[in-house]
Design a protein around this motif. Sequence first.
Motif, PDB file in Angstrom:
ATOM      1  N   MET A  74       0.824  -1.205   0.000  1.00  0.00           N
ATOM      2  CA  MET A  74       0.000   0.000   0.000  1.00  0.00           C
ATOM      3  C   MET A  74       0.859   1.256   0.000  1.00  0.00           C
ATOM      4  N   ALA A  75       1.963   1.213   0.766  1.00  0.00           N
ATOM      5  CA  ALA A  75       2.822   2.393   0.901  1.00  0.00           C
ATOM      6  C   ALA A  75       3.698   2.625  -0.324  1.00  0.00           C
ATOM      7  N   THR A  76       3.855   1.610  -1.171  1.00  0.00           N
ATOM      8  CA  THR A  76       4.713   1.743  -2.352  1.00  0.00           C
ATOM      9  C   THR A  76       3.912   1.588  -3.644  1.00  0.00           C
ATOM     10  N   ALA A  77       2.631   1.914  -3.585  1.00  0.00           N
ATOM     11  CA  ALA A  77       1.780   1.852  -4.775  1.00  0.00           C
ATOM     12  C   ALA A  77       2.355   2.760  -5.860  1.00  0.00           C
ATOM     13  N   PRO A  78       2.096   2.434  -7.132  1.00  0.00           N
ATOM     14  CA  PRO A  78       2.764   3.151  -8.233  1.00  0.00           C
ATOM     15  C   PRO A  78       2.428   4.632  -8.353  1.00  0.00           C
ATOM     16  N   THR A  79       1.226   5.048  -7.921  1.00  0.00           N
ATOM     17  CA  THR A  79       0.858   6.460  -8.038  1.00  0.00           C
ATOM     18  C   THR A  79       0.324   6.971  -6.699  1.00  0.00           C
ATOM     19  N   THR A  80       0.336   8.289  -6.560  1.00  0.00           N
ATOM     20  CA  THR A  80      -0.200   8.891  -5.332  1.00  0.00           C
ATOM     21  C   THR A  80      -1.692   8.611  -5.197  1.00  0.00           C
ATOM     22  N   TYR A  81      -2.376   8.558  -6.317  1.00  0.00           N
ATOM     23  CA  TYR A  81      -3.820   8.265  -6.264  1.00  0.00           C
ATOM     24  C   TYR A  81      -4.063   6.827  -5.802  1.00  0.00           C
ATOM     25  N   ASP A  82      -3.245   5.886  -6.271  1.00  0.00           N
ATOM     26  CA  ASP A  82      -3.367   4.496  -5.819  1.00  0.00           C
ATOM     27  C   ASP A  82      -3.151   4.415  -4.310  1.00  0.00           C
ATOM     28  N   MET A  83      -2.144   5.140  -3.812  1.00  0.00           N
ATOM     29  CA  MET A  83      -1.871   5.139  -2.377  1.00  0.00           C
ATOM     30  C   MET A  83      -3.064   5.683  -1.608  1.00  0.00           C
ATOM     31  N   LEU A  84      -3.648   6.766  -2.103  1.00  0.00           N
ATOM     32  CA  LEU A  84      -4.802   7.367  -1.441  1.00  0.00           C
ATOM     33  C   LEU A  84      -5.990   6.405  -1.439  1.00  0.00           C
ATOM     34  N   CYS A  85      -6.214   5.720  -2.545  1.00  0.00           N
ATOM     35  CA  CYS A  85      -7.342   4.781  -2.624  1.00  0.00           C
ATOM     36  C   CYS A  85      -7.177   3.642  -1.640  1.00  0.00           C
ATOM     37  N   TYR A  86      -5.966   3.097  -1.549  1.00  0.00           N
ATOM     38  CA  TYR A  86      -5.713   2.032  -0.586  1.00  0.00           C
ATOM     39  C   TYR A  86      -6.081   2.483   0.826  1.00  0.00           C
ATOM     40  N   GLN A  87      -5.626   3.691   1.180  1.00  0.00           N
ATOM     41  CA  GLN A  87      -5.853   4.171   2.542  1.00  0.00           C
ATOM     42  C   GLN A  87      -7.319   4.512   2.790  1.00  0.00           C
ATOM     43  N   LEU A  88      -7.999   5.023   1.789  1.00  0.00           N
ATOM     44  CA  LEU A  88      -9.436   5.283   1.927  1.00  0.00           C
ATOM     45  C   LEU A  88     -10.195   3.976   2.182  1.00  0.00           C
ATOM     46  N   GLN A  89      -9.830   2.925   1.455  1.00  0.00           N
ATOM     47  CA  GLN A  89     -10.483   1.633   1.625  1.00  0.00           C
ATOM     48  C   GLN A  89     -10.193   1.054   3.009  1.00  0.00           C
ATOM     49  N   ALA A  90      -8.953   1.261   3.481  1.00  0.00           N
ATOM     50  CA  ALA A  90      -8.607   0.793   4.825  1.00  0.00           C
ATOM     51  C   ALA A  90      -9.397   1.562   5.876  1.00  0.00           C
ATOM     52  N   LEU A  91      -9.529   2.883   5.689  1.00  0.00           N
ATOM     53  CA  LEU A  91     -10.291   3.703   6.625  1.00  0.00           C
ATOM     54  C   LEU A  91     -11.754   3.256   6.670  1.00  0.00           C
ATOM     55  N   ALA A  92     -12.296   2.905   5.521  1.00  0.00           N
ATOM     56  CA  ALA A  92     -13.693   2.467   5.463  1.00  0.00           C
ATOM     57  C   ALA A  92     -13.912   1.176   6.244  1.00  0.00           C
ATOM     58  N   LYS A  93     -12.839   0.383   6.437  1.00  0.00           N
ATOM     59  CA  LYS A  93     -12.938  -0.884   7.179  1.00  0.00           C
ATOM     60  C   LYS A  93     -12.737  -0.701   8.682  1.00  0.00           C
ATOM     61  N   GLU A  94     -12.335   0.513   9.092  1.00  0.00           N
ATOM     62  CA  GLU A  94     -12.111   0.762  10.518  1.00  0.00           C
ATOM     63  C   GLU A  94     -13.457   0.827  11.253  1.00  0.00           C
ATOM     64  N   PRO A  95     -13.456   0.556  12.561  1.00  0.00           N
ATOM     65  CA  PRO A  95     -14.698   0.698  13.336  1.00  0.00           C
ATOM     66  C   PRO A  95     -15.208   2.140  13.303  1.00  0.00           C
ATOM     67  N   GLU A  96     -16.487   2.295  13.505  1.00  0.00           N
ATOM     68  CA  GLU A  96     -17.106   3.623  13.495  1.00  0.00           C
ATOM     69  C   GLU A  96     -16.422   4.555  14.488  1.00  0.00           C
ATOM     70  N   SER A  97     -16.025   4.027  15.635  1.00  0.00           N
ATOM     71  CA  SER A  97     -15.385   4.857  16.662  1.00  0.00           C
ATOM     72  C   SER A  97     -14.085   5.468  16.154  1.00  0.00           C
ATOM     73  N   ILE A  98     -13.345   4.721  15.328  1.00  0.00           N
ATOM     74  CA  ILE A  98     -12.100   5.233  14.761  1.00  0.00           C
ATOM     75  C   ILE A  98     -12.397   6.260  13.675  1.00  0.00           C
ATOM     76  N   ARG A  99     -13.355   5.961  12.809  1.00  0.00           N
ATOM     77  CA  ARG A  99     -13.671   6.878  11.703  1.00  0.00           C
ATOM     78  C   ARG A  99     -14.175   8.218  12.218  1.00  0.00           C
ATOM     79  N   GLN A 100     -14.804   8.223  13.389  1.00  0.00           N
ATOM     80  CA  GLN A 100     -15.306   9.468  13.955  1.00  0.00           C
ATOM     81  C   GLN A 100     -14.228  10.259  14.686  1.00  0.00           C
ATOM     82  N   GLN A 101     -13.079   9.625  14.923  1.00  0.00           N
ATOM     83  CA  GLN A 101     -11.991  10.287  15.651  1.00  0.00           C
ATOM     84  C   GLN A 101     -11.086  11.110  14.749  1.00  0.00           C
ATOM     85  N   ILE A 102     -10.991  10.705  13.483  1.00  0.00           N
ATOM     86  CA  ILE A 102      -9.929  11.256  12.645  1.00  0.00           C
ATOM     87  C   ILE A 102     -10.457  11.651  11.274  1.00  0.00           C
TER      88      ILE A 102
END
Length: 210
Positions: A135-163
């Motif tokens: 995820m951290a070495t994805a070929p483009t900045t957009y790919d990196m952002l998409c990976y992290q957005l998808q990971a954030l979407a999998k976090e518990p609601e309590s985490i998503r509301q914190q950050i």
Amino acid sequence: MPQESPISLLKQPSPYAPELLRQLAEECEFKSYPKGSRFVFIHAGEHICQFIRNGTISIENQENNLALGIASAPVSLGFTSALSEKLLLRALDECEVATVPLDTVMARIEEKQLWEIMARHMIIVTNKLFIQNEMATAPTTYDMLCYQLQALAKEPESIRQQIAAYQYIQDRTNLSRSSVMKMLAALKKGGYIELEQGKLLTIKHLPARF
């Protein structure tokens, strides 16, 4: 049966962590620590393991200050010295933690013949670190952002509301705030994601290219 996505595998807890915690920390003293507390794996030159019985922690790389992931109890970490030298844990809420010298843990593993369960646990931990590296070495900045957005979407609601979404992404990449904010704004404007006060509500669809 469809193959699970790397993001789903990343967010799945190790099924072996509860048993390792029960077997290896049953005689240990657990202490309560407030949000923001930090836990390392080397103290006074001694390698140590951290067992989290309650609470949620962030796993971070001390060398570049990047967050590698978020884990909720039960958590059993510190068995691999080479990795542990680079990592620290930060409490995201109040946590119950037991700190045990690695030598003591290894002696208990030998005594109770827990080598197989520890090996299976470490395979899962290593796979997660590999996914994080991808995820951290994805070929483009957009790919990196998409990976992290998808990971954030999998976090518990309590985490998503914190950050805020941009902060979550910045904590895990070397992307600039301006580039992250620009891409998030474009995705929101295009109706691909929903944000409220910067917090991610949902991902509707992420286009292949930005």
